[in-house]
Design a protein around this motif. Structure first.
Motif, PDB file in Angstrom:
ATOM      1  N   ARG A  71     -16.280   6.034  -5.405  1.00 10.52           N
ATOM      2  CA  ARG A  71     -15.418   7.136  -5.816  1.00 10.52           C
ATOM      3  C   ARG A  71     -15.581   8.342  -4.895  1.00 10.52           C
ATOM      4  N   ASP A  72     -16.492   8.247  -3.937  1.00  9.34           N
ATOM      5  CA  ASP A  72     -16.696   9.345  -2.995  1.00  9.34           C
ATOM      6  C   ASP A  72     -15.697   9.328  -1.840  1.00  9.34           C
ATOM      7  N   VAL A  73     -15.008   8.204  -1.640  1.00 13.56           N
ATOM      8  CA  VAL A  73     -14.100   8.089  -0.501  1.00 13.56           C
ATOM      9  C   VAL A  73     -12.862   8.953  -0.733  1.00 13.56           C
ATOM     10  N   SER A  74     -12.292   9.468   0.349  1.00 10.96           N
ATOM     11  CA  SER A  74     -11.073  10.269   0.213  1.00 10.96           C
ATOM     12  C   SER A  74      -9.910   9.380  -0.209  1.00 10.96           C
ATOM     13  N   LEU A  75      -8.844   9.998  -0.681  1.00  9.10           N
ATOM     14  CA  LEU A  75      -7.682   9.230  -1.130  1.00  9.10           C
ATOM     15  C   LEU A  75      -7.105   8.404   0.008  1.00  9.10           C
ATOM     16  N   LYS A  76      -7.040   8.969   1.194  1.00  6.43           N
ATOM     17  CA  LYS A  76      -6.499   8.236   2.337  1.00  6.43           C
ATOM     18  C   LYS A  76      -7.301   6.967   2.591  1.00  6.43           C
ATOM     19  N   GLY A  77      -8.628   7.092   2.612  1.00  9.61           N
ATOM     20  CA  GLY A  77      -9.463   5.919   2.854  1.00  9.61           C
ATOM     21  C   GLY A  77      -9.294   4.869   1.784  1.00  9.61           C
ATOM     22  N   LEU A  78      -9.175   5.289   0.517  1.00  6.01           N
ATOM     23  CA  LEU A  78      -9.018   4.324  -0.554  1.00  6.01           C
ATOM     24  C   LEU A  78      -7.673   3.619  -0.475  1.00  6.01           C
ATOM     25  N   LEU A  79      -6.622   4.360  -0.157  1.00  4.06           N
ATOM     26  CA  LEU A  79      -5.291   3.752  -0.075  1.00  4.06           C
ATOM     27  C   LEU A  79      -5.204   2.738   1.053  1.00  4.06           C
ATOM     28  N   GLN A  80      -5.916   2.984   2.141  1.00  2.00           N
ATOM     29  CA  GLN A  80      -5.944   2.000   3.225  1.00  2.00           C
ATOM     30  C   GLN A  80      -6.490   0.675   2.715  1.00  2.00           C
ATOM     31  N   GLY A  81      -7.492   0.754   1.815  1.00  2.00           N
ATOM     32  CA  GLY A  81      -8.016  -0.475   1.243  1.00  2.00           C
ATOM     33  C   GLY A  81      -7.018  -1.152   0.326  1.00  2.00           C
ATOM     34  N   LEU A  82      -6.330  -0.395  -0.503  1.00  2.00           N
ATOM     35  CA  LEU A  82      -5.398  -0.980  -1.460  1.00  2.00           C
ATOM     36  C   LEU A  82      -4.173  -1.580  -0.796  1.00  2.00           C
ATOM     37  N   GLU A  83      -3.809  -1.110   0.396  1.00  2.00           N
ATOM     38  CA  GLU A  83      -2.614  -1.655   1.046  1.00  2.00           C
ATOM     39  C   GLU A  83      -2.756  -3.133   1.380  1.00  2.00           C
ATOM     40  N   GLY A  84      -3.998  -3.637   1.380  1.00  2.00           N
ATOM     41  CA  GLY A  84      -4.184  -5.063   1.643  1.00  2.00           C
ATOM     42  C   GLY A  84      -3.554  -5.949   0.598  1.00  2.00           C
ATOM     43  N   ALA A  85      -3.243  -5.396  -0.576  1.00  2.00           N
ATOM     44  CA  ALA A  85      -2.615  -6.191  -1.633  1.00  2.00           C
ATOM     45  C   ALA A  85      -1.102  -6.236  -1.501  1.00  2.00           C
ATOM     46  N   GLY A  86      -0.554  -5.617  -0.461  1.00  2.00           N
ATOM     47  CA  GLY A  86       0.876  -5.727  -0.213  1.00  2.00           C
ATOM     48  C   GLY A  86       1.723  -4.605  -0.758  1.00  2.00           C
ATOM     49  N   VAL A  87       1.157  -3.416  -0.944  1.00  2.00           N
ATOM     50  CA  VAL A  87       1.920  -2.264  -1.397  1.00  2.00           C
ATOM     51  C   VAL A  87       1.614  -1.104  -0.462  1.00  2.00           C
ATOM     52  N   HIS A  88       2.535  -0.144  -0.360  1.00  2.00           N
ATOM     53  CA  HIS A  88       2.369   0.952   0.599  1.00  2.00           C
ATOM     54  C   HIS A  88       2.442   2.293  -0.112  1.00  2.00           C
ATOM     55  N   PHE A  89       1.890   3.297   0.548  1.00  2.00           N
ATOM     56  CA  PHE A  89       1.792   4.616  -0.056  1.00  2.00           C
ATOM     57  C   PHE A  89       2.093   5.699   0.977  1.00  2.00           C
ATOM     58  N   ARG A  90       2.525   6.839   0.487  1.00  2.00           N
ATOM     59  CA  ARG A  90       2.553   8.055   1.305  1.00  2.00           C
ATOM     60  C   ARG A  90       2.314   9.251   0.390  1.00  2.00           C
ATOM     61  N   ILE A  91       1.741  10.293   0.967  1.00  2.00           N
ATOM     62  CA  ILE A  91       1.425  11.492   0.198  1.00  2.00           C
ATOM     63  C   ILE A  91       2.375  12.603   0.604  1.00  2.00           C
ATOM     64  N   GLU A  92       2.982  13.233  -0.380  1.00  2.00           N
ATOM     65  CA  GLU A  92       3.902  14.334  -0.129  1.00  2.00           C
ATOM     66  C   GLU A  92       3.430  15.573  -0.877  1.00  2.00           C
ATOM     67  N   ASN A  93       3.595  16.716  -0.245  1.00  2.00           N
ATOM     68  CA  ASN A  93       3.275  17.999  -0.875  1.00  2.00           C
ATOM     69  C   ASN A  93       1.834  18.082  -1.362  1.00  2.00           C
ATOM     70  N   GLY A  94       0.960  17.332  -0.709  1.00  2.00           N
ATOM     71  CA  GLY A  94      -0.463  17.439  -1.015  1.00  2.00           C
ATOM     72  C   GLY A  94      -0.933  16.706  -2.259  1.00  2.00           C
ATOM     73  N   LYS A  95      -0.136  16.651  -3.323  1.00  2.00           N
ATOM     74  CA  LYS A  95      -0.588  16.099  -4.590  1.00  2.00           C
ATOM     75  C   LYS A  95       0.333  15.045  -5.186  1.00  2.00           C
ATOM     76  N   LYS A  96       1.360  14.623  -4.458  1.00  2.00           N
ATOM     77  CA  LYS A  96       2.278  13.603  -4.979  1.00  2.00           C
ATOM     78  C   LYS A  96       2.106  12.333  -4.168  1.00  2.00           C
TER      79      LYS A  96
END
Length: 376
Positions: free
Chosen positions: A346-371
Protein backbone atom coordinates in the motif's frame (compact mmCIF):
# COMPACT_ATOMS: atom_id res chain seq x y z
CA UNK A 1 15.23 -13.45 -24.01
CA UNK A 2 17.08 -10.64 -25.81
CA UNK A 3 14.29 -8.16 -24.97
CA UNK A 4 13.52 -7.37 -28.60
CA UNK A 5 9.84 -8.42 -28.53
CA UNK A 6 7.04 -5.90 -28.23
CA UNK A 7 4.53 -6.40 -25.39
CA UNK A 8 1.95 -7.74 -27.85
CA UNK A 9 4.48 -10.25 -29.18
CA UNK A 10 5.26 -11.38 -25.66
CA UNK A 11 1.55 -11.97 -25.03
CA UNK A 12 1.32 -13.96 -28.25
CA UNK A 13 4.29 -16.09 -27.20
CA UNK A 14 2.91 -16.79 -23.75
CA UNK A 15 -0.50 -17.74 -25.14
CA UNK A 16 1.17 -20.08 -27.65
CA UNK A 17 3.05 -21.78 -24.82
CA UNK A 18 -0.28 -22.78 -23.21
CA UNK A 19 -1.85 -24.31 -26.34
CA UNK A 20 0.10 -27.57 -26.46
CA UNK A 21 1.49 -26.79 -29.94
CA UNK A 22 4.75 -25.82 -28.26
CA UNK A 23 5.41 -29.28 -26.79
CA UNK A 24 7.80 -30.80 -29.35
CA UNK A 25 9.56 -27.55 -30.25
CA UNK A 26 10.38 -26.08 -26.87
CA UNK A 27 10.53 -28.87 -24.30
CA UNK A 28 14.32 -29.09 -24.40
CA UNK A 29 14.67 -25.32 -24.47
CA UNK A 30 12.40 -24.97 -21.45
CA UNK A 31 14.44 -27.41 -19.39
CA UNK A 32 17.64 -25.68 -20.40
CA UNK A 33 16.21 -22.28 -19.53
CA UNK A 34 14.94 -23.44 -16.14
CA UNK A 35 18.48 -24.51 -15.25
CA UNK A 36 19.90 -21.10 -16.17
CA UNK A 37 20.19 -18.35 -13.55
CA UNK A 38 17.54 -15.66 -13.61
CA UNK A 39 18.48 -12.13 -14.65
CA UNK A 40 19.93 -9.88 -12.00
CA UNK A 41 17.24 -7.24 -12.55
CA UNK A 42 15.37 -6.58 -9.32
CA UNK A 43 11.68 -6.41 -10.25
CA UNK A 44 9.63 -3.83 -8.40
CA UNK A 45 6.29 -4.72 -6.82
CA UNK A 46 4.23 -3.15 -9.59
CA UNK A 47 6.10 -5.17 -12.22
CA UNK A 48 5.62 -8.42 -10.31
CA UNK A 49 1.90 -7.73 -9.90
CA UNK A 50 1.42 -6.96 -13.58
CA UNK A 51 3.26 -10.10 -14.68
CA UNK A 52 1.28 -12.28 -12.31
CA UNK A 53 -1.95 -10.71 -13.52
CA UNK A 54 -0.95 -11.26 -17.15
CA UNK A 55 -0.16 -14.93 -16.48
CA UNK A 56 -3.50 -15.51 -14.73
CA UNK A 57 -5.34 -13.65 -17.48
CA UNK A 58 -3.75 -15.80 -20.18
CA UNK A 59 -4.39 -19.08 -18.39
CA UNK A 60 -7.92 -18.03 -17.44
CA UNK A 61 -8.84 -17.12 -21.01
CA UNK A 62 -7.92 -20.49 -22.50
CA UNK A 63 -9.17 -23.20 -20.12
CA UNK A 64 -10.20 -25.66 -22.83
CA UNK A 65 -6.80 -25.54 -24.47
CA UNK A 66 -4.90 -25.81 -21.21
CA UNK A 67 -6.92 -28.85 -20.14
CA UNK A 68 -5.73 -30.81 -23.20
CA UNK A 69 -2.04 -30.48 -22.32
CA UNK A 70 -0.60 -33.68 -20.92
CA UNK A 71 0.49 -33.28 -17.26
CA UNK A 72 4.22 -33.39 -17.88
CA UNK A 73 4.08 -30.83 -20.68
CA UNK A 74 1.67 -28.63 -18.75
CA UNK A 75 4.23 -28.50 -15.97
CA UNK A 76 6.90 -27.53 -18.46
CA UNK A 77 4.71 -24.99 -20.19
CA UNK A 78 3.69 -23.38 -16.92
CA UNK A 79 7.29 -23.26 -15.76
CA UNK A 80 8.30 -21.73 -19.07
CA UNK A 81 5.64 -19.05 -18.82
CA UNK A 82 6.80 -18.11 -15.33
CA UNK A 83 10.47 -18.13 -16.34
CA UNK A 84 9.81 -16.03 -19.42
CA UNK A 85 7.63 -13.63 -17.45
CA UNK A 86 10.46 -12.99 -15.01
CA UNK A 87 13.08 -12.82 -17.75
CA UNK A 88 11.25 -10.32 -19.94
CA UNK A 89 9.38 -8.56 -17.15
CA UNK A 90 11.10 -5.23 -17.49
CA UNK A 91 10.19 -5.22 -21.19
CA UNK A 92 6.64 -4.23 -20.24
CA UNK A 93 7.99 -0.92 -19.01
CA UNK A 94 11.27 -0.42 -20.83
CA UNK A 95 10.48 -1.35 -24.42
CA UNK A 96 12.67 0.44 -26.95
CA UNK A 97 9.44 1.41 -28.73
CA UNK A 98 7.68 3.86 -26.39
CA UNK A 99 4.44 3.69 -28.35
CA UNK A 100 4.04 0.00 -27.52
CA UNK A 101 3.67 0.68 -23.79
CA UNK A 102 0.55 2.58 -22.66
CA UNK A 103 1.08 5.73 -20.67
CA UNK A 104 -0.98 5.72 -17.50
CA UNK A 105 -0.16 9.13 -16.19
CA UNK A 106 2.67 11.57 -15.80
CA UNK A 107 4.79 12.09 -12.73
CA UNK A 108 3.23 15.54 -12.27
CA UNK A 109 -0.26 14.16 -11.58
CA UNK A 110 0.68 10.90 -9.91
CA UNK A 111 -1.14 10.26 -6.61
CA UNK A 112 0.92 9.23 -3.62
CA UNK A 113 -0.14 6.38 -1.35
CA UNK A 114 -2.16 7.01 1.78
CA UNK A 115 -0.50 7.52 5.14
CA UNK A 116 -1.04 7.40 8.89
CA UNK A 117 -3.42 10.02 10.22
CA UNK A 118 -6.82 10.69 11.78
CA UNK A 119 -8.97 13.25 13.54
CA UNK A 120 -9.70 12.87 17.27
CA UNK A 121 -12.99 14.38 18.43
CA UNK A 122 -13.10 14.91 22.20
CA UNK A 123 -16.18 14.81 24.41
CA UNK A 124 -16.54 18.62 24.17
CA UNK A 125 -16.47 18.34 20.32
CA UNK A 126 -12.97 19.82 20.13
CA UNK A 127 -11.10 18.24 17.22
CA UNK A 128 -7.39 17.37 17.16
CA UNK A 129 -5.60 16.48 13.92
CA UNK A 130 -3.34 13.57 14.81
CA UNK A 131 -1.29 13.52 11.59
CA UNK A 132 1.21 16.04 12.94
CA UNK A 133 0.93 15.30 16.66
CA UNK A 134 4.28 14.44 18.22
CA UNK A 135 4.96 11.96 21.00
CA UNK A 136 3.64 12.86 24.43
CA UNK A 137 0.44 13.71 26.27
CA UNK A 138 -2.26 15.32 24.13
CA UNK A 139 -5.02 15.77 26.68
CA UNK A 140 -6.80 14.10 29.56
CA UNK A 141 -10.36 12.84 29.42
CA UNK A 142 -12.53 11.48 32.22
CA UNK A 143 -10.63 8.49 33.56
CA UNK A 144 -7.75 8.45 31.05
CA UNK A 145 -4.63 10.28 29.91
CA UNK A 146 -4.48 10.50 26.10
CA UNK A 147 -1.05 10.43 24.47
CA UNK A 148 0.72 9.74 21.19
CA UNK A 149 3.54 7.22 20.87
CA UNK A 150 5.16 6.54 17.47
CA UNK A 151 2.01 7.40 15.52
CA UNK A 152 -0.35 5.44 17.77
CA UNK A 153 -2.92 6.93 20.15
CA UNK A 154 -2.88 5.51 23.70
CA UNK A 155 -5.48 5.76 26.47
CA UNK A 156 -3.94 5.16 29.91
CA UNK A 157 -6.52 4.72 32.72
CA UNK A 158 -5.83 6.89 35.77
CA UNK A 159 -9.15 6.90 37.62
CA UNK A 160 -11.57 3.99 37.41
CA UNK A 161 -14.19 6.04 39.26
CA UNK A 162 -14.03 9.10 37.04
CA UNK A 163 -17.75 9.78 37.27
CA UNK A 164 -19.70 10.57 34.12
CA UNK A 165 -18.84 8.43 31.11
CA UNK A 166 -17.68 10.52 28.15
CA UNK A 167 -16.90 9.47 24.61
CA UNK A 168 -14.17 10.17 22.07
CA UNK A 169 -14.26 9.49 18.34
CA UNK A 170 -11.44 8.68 15.92
CA UNK A 171 -12.21 9.33 12.23
CA UNK A 172 -9.94 8.46 9.33
CA UNK A 173 -10.59 10.32 6.06
CA UNK A 174 -9.89 8.76 2.68
CA UNK A 175 -6.16 8.27 2.22
CA UNK A 176 -5.46 7.73 5.93
CA UNK A 177 -5.37 4.83 8.36
CA UNK A 178 -4.69 4.81 12.08
CA UNK A 179 -4.27 2.64 15.19
CA UNK A 180 -5.00 3.17 18.86
CA UNK A 181 -5.08 1.39 22.20
CA UNK A 182 -8.33 1.70 24.16
CA UNK A 183 -8.40 2.19 27.95
CA UNK A 184 -8.79 -1.58 28.53
CA UNK A 185 -5.74 -2.43 26.40
CA UNK A 186 -7.70 -3.47 23.30
CA UNK A 187 -5.76 -2.67 20.11
CA UNK A 188 -7.66 -1.14 17.20
CA UNK A 189 -6.71 -0.49 13.57
CA UNK A 190 -8.88 1.73 11.34
CA UNK A 191 -8.82 1.50 7.56
CA UNK A 192 -9.32 4.62 5.43
CA UNK A 193 -12.79 6.28 5.60
CA UNK A 194 -13.63 4.64 8.94
CA UNK A 195 -14.75 5.69 12.41
CA UNK A 196 -14.83 4.39 15.98
CA UNK A 197 -16.57 5.95 19.01
CA UNK A 198 -15.63 4.69 22.49
CA UNK A 199 -15.75 5.68 26.18
CA UNK A 200 -12.61 7.17 27.70
CA UNK A 201 -13.01 4.76 30.60
CA UNK A 202 -14.89 1.43 30.64
CA UNK A 203 -16.91 1.46 33.85
CA UNK A 204 -19.87 -0.82 33.13
CA UNK A 205 -20.26 -4.57 33.27
CA UNK A 206 -19.42 -4.62 29.56
CA UNK A 207 -17.23 -2.69 27.12
CA UNK A 208 -18.90 -1.27 24.01
CA UNK A 209 -17.73 0.74 21.01
CA UNK A 210 -19.50 1.94 17.85
CA UNK A 211 -17.89 1.62 14.40
CA UNK A 212 -18.36 2.31 10.71
CA UNK A 213 -16.09 1.58 7.73
CA UNK A 214 -13.50 -1.14 8.37
CA UNK A 215 -11.87 -1.83 11.72
CA UNK A 216 -9.61 -4.61 13.03
CA UNK A 217 -9.66 -5.51 16.74
CA UNK A 218 -7.36 -7.40 19.08
CA UNK A 219 -9.54 -7.45 22.18
CA UNK A 220 -7.97 -7.53 25.64
CA UNK A 221 -9.34 -10.50 27.56
CA UNK A 222 -11.65 -9.79 30.48
CA UNK A 223 -14.25 -12.47 31.19
CA UNK A 224 -15.98 -10.16 33.68
CA UNK A 225 -16.46 -7.43 31.09
CA UNK A 226 -17.51 -8.68 27.62
CA UNK A 227 -16.55 -6.53 24.64
CA UNK A 228 -19.25 -5.41 22.19
CA UNK A 229 -18.96 -3.74 18.78
CA UNK A 230 -22.06 -1.95 17.51
CA UNK A 231 -22.63 -0.88 13.92
CA UNK A 232 -25.68 0.22 11.97
CA UNK A 233 -26.12 -3.37 10.72
CA UNK A 234 -25.44 -5.55 13.72
CA UNK A 235 -23.82 -6.27 17.08
CA UNK A 236 -20.66 -8.30 17.78
CA UNK A 237 -20.02 -9.76 21.25
CA UNK A 238 -16.61 -11.12 22.31
CA UNK A 239 -14.53 -11.94 25.39
CA UNK A 240 -11.01 -11.84 23.98
CA UNK A 241 -10.24 -12.36 20.33
CA UNK A 242 -9.01 -10.87 17.04
CA UNK A 243 -11.46 -10.06 14.25
CA UNK A 244 -12.12 -7.73 11.32
CA UNK A 245 -15.34 -5.74 10.82
CA UNK A 246 -16.17 -4.31 7.39
CA UNK A 247 -19.28 -2.12 7.31
CA UNK A 248 -18.55 -0.26 4.05
CA UNK A 249 -21.76 0.17 2.07
CA UNK A 250 -20.21 -0.73 -1.32
CA UNK A 251 -22.24 -3.94 -1.56
CA UNK A 252 -24.70 -3.37 1.30
CA UNK A 253 -23.21 -6.16 3.43
CA UNK A 254 -21.56 -6.01 6.84
CA UNK A 255 -18.82 -8.65 7.11
CA UNK A 256 -17.31 -9.85 10.39
CA UNK A 257 -14.33 -12.17 9.96
CA UNK A 258 -12.89 -14.05 12.93
CA UNK A 259 -9.10 -14.49 13.12
CA UNK A 260 -8.94 -16.24 16.50
CA UNK A 261 -11.10 -16.72 19.58
CA UNK A 262 -14.89 -16.65 19.29
CA UNK A 263 -17.50 -14.00 18.58
CA UNK A 264 -21.26 -13.85 18.42
CA UNK A 265 -22.71 -11.72 15.62
CA UNK A 266 -26.34 -10.58 15.83
CA UNK A 267 -28.67 -8.70 13.50
CA UNK A 268 -31.14 -5.98 14.44
CA UNK A 269 -33.83 -8.69 14.51
CA UNK A 270 -31.77 -10.73 17.04
CA UNK A 271 -30.83 -13.47 14.59
CA UNK A 272 -27.30 -14.56 15.51
CA UNK A 273 -24.31 -16.73 14.57
CA UNK A 274 -21.32 -17.80 16.69
CA UNK A 275 -18.15 -17.77 14.60
CA UNK A 276 -15.12 -20.04 14.72
CA UNK A 277 -11.68 -18.90 13.49
CA UNK A 278 -11.64 -18.62 9.70
CA UNK A 279 -15.38 -18.04 9.42
CA UNK A 280 -17.23 -14.90 8.41
CA UNK A 281 -20.72 -13.58 9.18
CA UNK A 282 -22.32 -11.58 6.35
CA UNK A 283 -25.32 -9.41 7.27
CA UNK A 284 -27.55 -8.01 4.54
CA UNK A 285 -30.73 -6.18 5.60
CA UNK A 286 -31.02 -8.10 8.86
CA UNK A 287 -30.40 -11.44 7.12
CA UNK A 288 -27.27 -13.20 8.36
CA UNK A 289 -25.22 -15.79 6.45
CA UNK A 290 -22.26 -17.92 7.51
CA UNK A 291 -19.25 -18.01 5.16
CA UNK A 292 -16.85 -20.91 5.75
CA UNK A 293 -13.08 -21.05 5.16
CA UNK A 294 -12.45 -17.37 4.51
CA UNK A 295 -8.99 -16.27 3.31
CA UNK A 296 -7.89 -14.41 6.45
CA UNK A 297 -4.75 -12.99 4.83
CA UNK A 298 -6.90 -11.40 2.13
CA UNK A 299 -9.36 -9.90 4.61
CA UNK A 300 -6.72 -8.28 6.82
CA UNK A 301 -4.25 -7.37 4.06
CA UNK A 302 -5.06 -3.66 4.53
CA UNK A 303 -4.09 -3.85 8.20
CA UNK A 304 -0.80 -5.57 7.32
CA UNK A 305 0.15 -2.91 4.77
CA UNK A 306 -0.71 -4.36 1.38
CA UNK A 307 -3.47 -4.88 -1.17
CA UNK A 308 -4.58 -8.44 -1.88
CA UNK A 309 -6.30 -8.45 -5.28
CA UNK A 310 -6.63 -12.22 -5.70
CA UNK A 311 -9.99 -12.95 -7.30
CA UNK A 312 -11.28 -9.37 -7.02
CA UNK A 313 -13.48 -7.91 -9.72
CA UNK A 314 -12.61 -4.54 -11.22
CA UNK A 315 -15.20 -2.62 -9.12
CA UNK A 316 -14.03 -4.34 -5.92
CA UNK A 317 -10.41 -3.40 -6.59
CA UNK A 318 -11.31 0.16 -7.56
CA UNK A 319 -13.30 0.63 -4.33
CA UNK A 320 -10.15 -0.08 -2.35
CA UNK A 321 -8.09 2.33 -4.44
CA UNK A 322 -10.72 5.08 -4.15
CA UNK A 323 -10.52 4.97 -0.36
CA UNK A 324 -6.75 4.64 -0.02
CA UNK A 325 -5.71 7.17 -2.67
CA UNK A 326 -8.72 9.48 -2.12
CA UNK A 327 -9.72 9.44 -5.78
CA UNK A 328 -12.88 9.30 -7.86
CA UNK A 329 -13.19 6.32 -10.23
CA UNK A 330 -14.98 6.79 -13.56
CA UNK A 331 -15.67 4.00 -16.07
CA UNK A 332 -15.41 5.48 -19.55
CA UNK A 333 -17.05 2.65 -21.51
CA UNK A 334 -18.78 0.43 -19.00
CA UNK A 335 -17.20 -1.92 -16.47
CA UNK A 336 -14.99 -4.63 -18.04
CA UNK A 337 -15.62 -8.13 -16.68
CA UNK A 338 -12.13 -9.00 -15.44
CA UNK A 339 -10.50 -10.27 -12.27
CA UNK A 340 -7.22 -9.25 -10.69
CA UNK A 341 -4.54 -11.35 -9.01
CA UNK A 342 -1.53 -10.68 -6.84
CA UNK A 343 -0.48 -8.57 -3.89
CA UNK A 344 1.24 -5.21 -3.69
CA UNK A 345 2.34 -2.85 -0.95
CA UNK A 346 0.00 0.00 0.00
CA UNK A 347 3.07 2.24 0.05
CA UNK A 348 3.39 2.31 -3.75
CA UNK A 349 2.14 5.38 -5.61
CA UNK A 350 -1.04 5.14 -7.66
CA UNK A 351 0.92 5.23 -10.91
CA UNK A 352 3.09 2.29 -9.87
CA UNK A 353 0.09 0.27 -8.74
CA UNK A 354 -1.86 0.92 -11.94
CA UNK A 355 1.08 -0.27 -14.02
CA UNK A 356 0.73 -3.58 -12.21
CA UNK A 357 -3.03 -3.81 -12.71
CA UNK A 358 -2.80 -3.14 -16.45
CA UNK A 359 -1.46 -6.67 -16.85
CA UNK A 360 -5.04 -7.91 -16.46
CA UNK A 361 -6.07 -6.17 -19.68
CA UNK A 362 -7.54 -2.86 -18.53
CA UNK A 363 -6.15 0.67 -18.91
CA UNK A 364 -6.20 3.81 -16.82
CA UNK A 365 -5.50 7.51 -16.97
CA UNK A 366 -5.57 10.18 -14.29
CA UNK A 367 -7.27 13.51 -14.90
CA UNK A 368 -7.35 16.61 -12.72
CA UNK A 369 -5.17 14.96 -10.11
CA UNK A 370 -7.94 12.97 -8.39
CA UNK A 371 -10.09 11.40 -11.13
CA UNK A 372 -9.14 7.92 -12.32
CA UNK A 373 -10.57 7.04 -15.76
CA UNK A 374 -10.90 3.30 -16.46
CA UNK A 375 -11.22 2.18 -20.08
CA UNK A 376 -10.82 -1.09 -22.06
Amino acid sequence: MDNDCSPSEVDELLLWLTTGDAEPQVADMIMEELDAPLPNNELDEATKLRLEARLNAILGHAPSKVSRIRPVYWRLAAAAVITLLISVGLLYYNSSNPSSSPTITTAENDVQAGSTGAILTLSNQQQIVLDSAGNGVITSQNGSVVSMNSGQLLYTPVDAQAGEVVYNTITTPKGKQFSLVLPDGTKVWLNAASRITYPTSFQKTYRQVDVSGEVYFEVAQNSQQPFKVQSSDGLIEVLGTAFNVNTFKDDGIMRTTLVNGAVKVSTATKESIVLKPGQQAAINRSNIRLVEQVNIDKVVAWKNGYFNFNGLSLPEAMQQLARWYDIEVVYEKGIPNIQFYGEISRDVSLKGLLQGLEGAGVHFRIENGKKLIVYP
